[in-house]
Design a protein around this motif. Structure first.
Motif, PDB file in Angstrom:
ATOM      1  N   ARG A 231     -57.048  62.997  32.365  1.00  0.00           N
ATOM      2  CA  ARG A 231     -57.413  63.538  33.638  1.00  0.00           C
ATOM      3  C   ARG A 231     -56.300  63.361  34.407  1.00  0.00           C
ATOM      4  N   GLU A 232     -55.260  62.623  34.051  1.00  0.00           N
ATOM      5  CA  GLU A 232     -53.918  62.577  34.622  1.00  0.00           C
ATOM      6  C   GLU A 232     -53.233  63.922  34.323  1.00  0.00           C
ATOM      7  N   ILE A 233     -53.164  64.392  32.921  1.00  0.00           N
ATOM      8  CA  ILE A 233     -52.817  65.469  32.810  1.00  0.00           C
ATOM      9  C   ILE A 233     -53.175  66.768  33.455  1.00  0.00           C
ATOM     10  N   ALA A 234     -54.415  66.751  33.696  1.00  0.00           N
ATOM     11  CA  ALA A 234     -55.195  67.848  34.348  1.00  0.00           C
ATOM     12  C   ALA A 234     -54.642  67.750  35.979  1.00  0.00           C
ATOM     13  N   GLU A 235     -54.441  66.610  36.554  1.00  0.00           N
ATOM     14  CA  GLU A 235     -53.839  66.250  37.808  1.00  0.00           C
ATOM     15  C   GLU A 235     -52.371  66.791  37.724  1.00  0.00           C
ATOM     16  N   PHE A 236     -51.633  66.455  36.840  1.00  0.00           N
ATOM     17  CA  PHE A 236     -50.387  67.108  36.704  1.00  0.00           C
ATOM     18  C   PHE A 236     -50.271  68.780  36.732  1.00  0.00           C
ATOM     19  N   LEU A 237     -51.150  69.321  35.971  1.00  0.00           N
ATOM     20  CA  LEU A 237     -51.413  70.864  36.110  1.00  0.00           C
ATOM     21  C   LEU A 237     -51.833  71.215  37.425  1.00  0.00           C
ATOM     22  N   GLY A 238     -52.757  70.555  38.157  1.00  0.00           N
ATOM     23  CA  GLY A 238     -53.006  71.026  39.234  1.00  0.00           C
ATOM     24  C   GLY A 238     -54.366  72.042  39.319  1.00  0.00           C
ATOM     25  N   PRO A 239     -55.278  71.978  40.381  1.00  0.00           N
ATOM     26  CA  PRO A 239     -56.276  72.609  40.302  1.00  0.00           C
ATOM     27  C   PRO A 239     -56.361  74.328  40.468  1.00  0.00           C
ATOM     28  N   ASP A 240     -55.036  74.482  40.741  1.00  0.00           N
ATOM     29  CA  ASP A 240     -54.704  76.090  40.697  1.00  0.00           C
ATOM     30  C   ASP A 240     -54.275  76.546  39.102  1.00  0.00           C
ATOM     31  N   ASP A 241     -53.895  75.869  38.417  1.00  0.00           N
ATOM     32  CA  ASP A 241     -53.643  76.030  37.119  1.00  0.00           C
ATOM     33  C   ASP A 241     -54.987  76.021  36.223  1.00  0.00           C
ATOM     34  N   ALA A 242     -55.506  77.119  35.706  1.00  0.00           N
ATOM     35  CA  ALA A 242     -56.895  77.173  34.773  1.00  0.00           C
ATOM     36  C   ALA A 242     -56.701  76.258  33.822  1.00  0.00           C
ATOM     37  N   ALA A 243     -55.565  76.112  33.231  1.00  0.00           N
ATOM     38  CA  ALA A 243     -55.412  75.254  31.937  1.00  0.00           C
ATOM     39  C   ALA A 243     -55.744  73.587  32.368  1.00  0.00           C
ATOM     40  N   SER A 244     -55.895  73.356  33.431  1.00  0.00           N
ATOM     41  CA  SER A 244     -56.300  71.885  33.984  1.00  0.00           C
ATOM     42  C   SER A 244     -57.611  71.611  33.498  1.00  0.00           C
ATOM     43  N   GLN A 245     -58.637  72.620  33.310  1.00  0.00           N
ATOM     44  CA  GLN A 245     -59.721  72.619  32.964  1.00  0.00           C
ATOM     45  C   GLN A 245     -60.005  72.199  31.570  1.00  0.00           C
ATOM     46  N   ILE A 246     -58.935  72.658  30.801  1.00  0.00           N
ATOM     47  CA  ILE A 246     -58.772  72.155  29.474  1.00  0.00           C
ATOM     48  C   ILE A 246     -58.919  70.664  29.177  1.00  0.00           C
ATOM     49  N   PHE A 247     -58.053  69.908  29.967  1.00  0.00           N
ATOM     50  CA  PHE A 247     -58.097  68.429  30.014  1.00  0.00           C
ATOM     51  C   PHE A 247     -58.896  67.999  30.669  1.00  0.00           C
ATOM     52  N   HIS A 248     -59.667  68.452  31.494  1.00  0.00           N
ATOM     53  CA  HIS A 248     -61.068  67.794  31.962  1.00  0.00           C
ATOM     54  C   HIS A 248     -61.929  67.849  30.783  1.00  0.00           C
TER      55      HIS A 248
END
Length: 281
Positions: A231-248
């Motif tokens: 979840r921290e990695i998803a936060e690192f990528l940010g909500p505007d980066d679709a890849a953040s959903q991968i880490f969720h």
């Protein structure tokens, strides 16, 4: 000889404490409210449990705790530092996003605490093996004391957030690969393609086969800790980066594997059986 406090006596914290003690440091720890097993592990590693005031009065204070606890530790250290008459050098070594690391620094603003951003790449220290401690925002080179007492330290140009960004990027690749392999193998198991998938991976990409065969079983006992890290990695990528959903999604994979370990371990057994399949059989 330096006095170094390690807050956190889990697998990593206790191993780091042991390495520092073996390197000649006096190693303190603060474990109020922790289990007897944790206290015993710390003492066996050469760490001396003490009061919070004495602990943060050390030459260096390292925080090595699960990501979800990082900000709480910083708040505790910042509040207690106001009781001291000297600066506190605080190194957050946790797997947190740069934004969370900046919150740690903001929490300590206006107190005697000097915050250094740290990240640990690799597993716990053991004979013949050393993880790397990356640090940023250490203009005074306080972390030389870690090098002096047995740790491998690498400095990163940049301020608060730089070392944390490295950790997020590295863990996203390495632990993300483990999570992806776990998810795809479980999907293949559910649909009857598991042995064919394993053989194809072994034939086509043997390096990946070797890596997953080691990293997936090694993950079971760590999965609960990796949930917050994903979840921290998803936060690192940010909500505007679709890849953040991968880490969720990866957080969900590890949450499922943690629950499996706490339960009947059916998924782990299925994965172990599949990983044992050899090429050509």
């Amino acid at each position: 000889m330096a006095t170094i406090t390690v807050i956190g006596a889990g697998a990593m914290g206790s191993a780091v404490g042991r390495r520092l003690a073996e390197g000649g440091a006096t190693v303190l720890t603060f474990l109020e409210g922790r289990s007897t097993a944790t206290l015993d592990r710390a003492k066996a590693a050469g760490m001396r449990p003490t009061t919070l005031t004495e602990a943060i009065g050390a030459d260096l204070v390292l925080s090595i705790v699960p990501p979800a606890e990082a900000l709480g530790v910083a708040k505790t250290v910042a509040a207690e530092s106001l009781r001291l008459a000297k600066p506190v050098v605080f190194i957050d070594c946790n797997a947190i996003a740069p934004a969370t690391m900046k919150q740690v620094a903001e929490t300590c603003a206006g107190t005697p605490v000097e915050v250094i951003d740290g990240s640990i790449i690799g597993g716990p220290p053991r004979p013949g093996y050393d993880p790397k401690f990356y640090v940023s925002a250490d203009s005074e080179n306080h972390t030389r004391r870690l090098s002096d007492h047995g740790l491998v330290v690498r400095r990163i140009d940049g301020g608060i957030g730089a070392a944390s960004a490295l950790k997020m990027s590295y863990a996203g690749i390495t632990k993300g690969m483990t999570g992806l392999g776990t998810a795809m193998m479980l999907g293949a198991i559910r649909n009857g393609a598991d042995e064919s998938l394993k053989r194809e991976i072994a034939e086509s990409v043997p390096d990946i086969d070797k890596r997953l065969s080691a990293s997936i079983p090694d993950m079971y006992q760590k999965a609960y800790r990796w949930v917050a890290e994903m979840r921290e990695i998803a936060e690192f990528l940010g909500p505007d980066d679709a890849a953040s959903q991968i880490f969720h999604g990866m957080a969900g994979v590890f949450e499922k594997m943690a629950a499996d370990r706490d339960g009947d371990a059916v998924l782990a057994s299925q994965l172990d059986k599949l990983l044992a399949v050899k090429e050509g059989k």
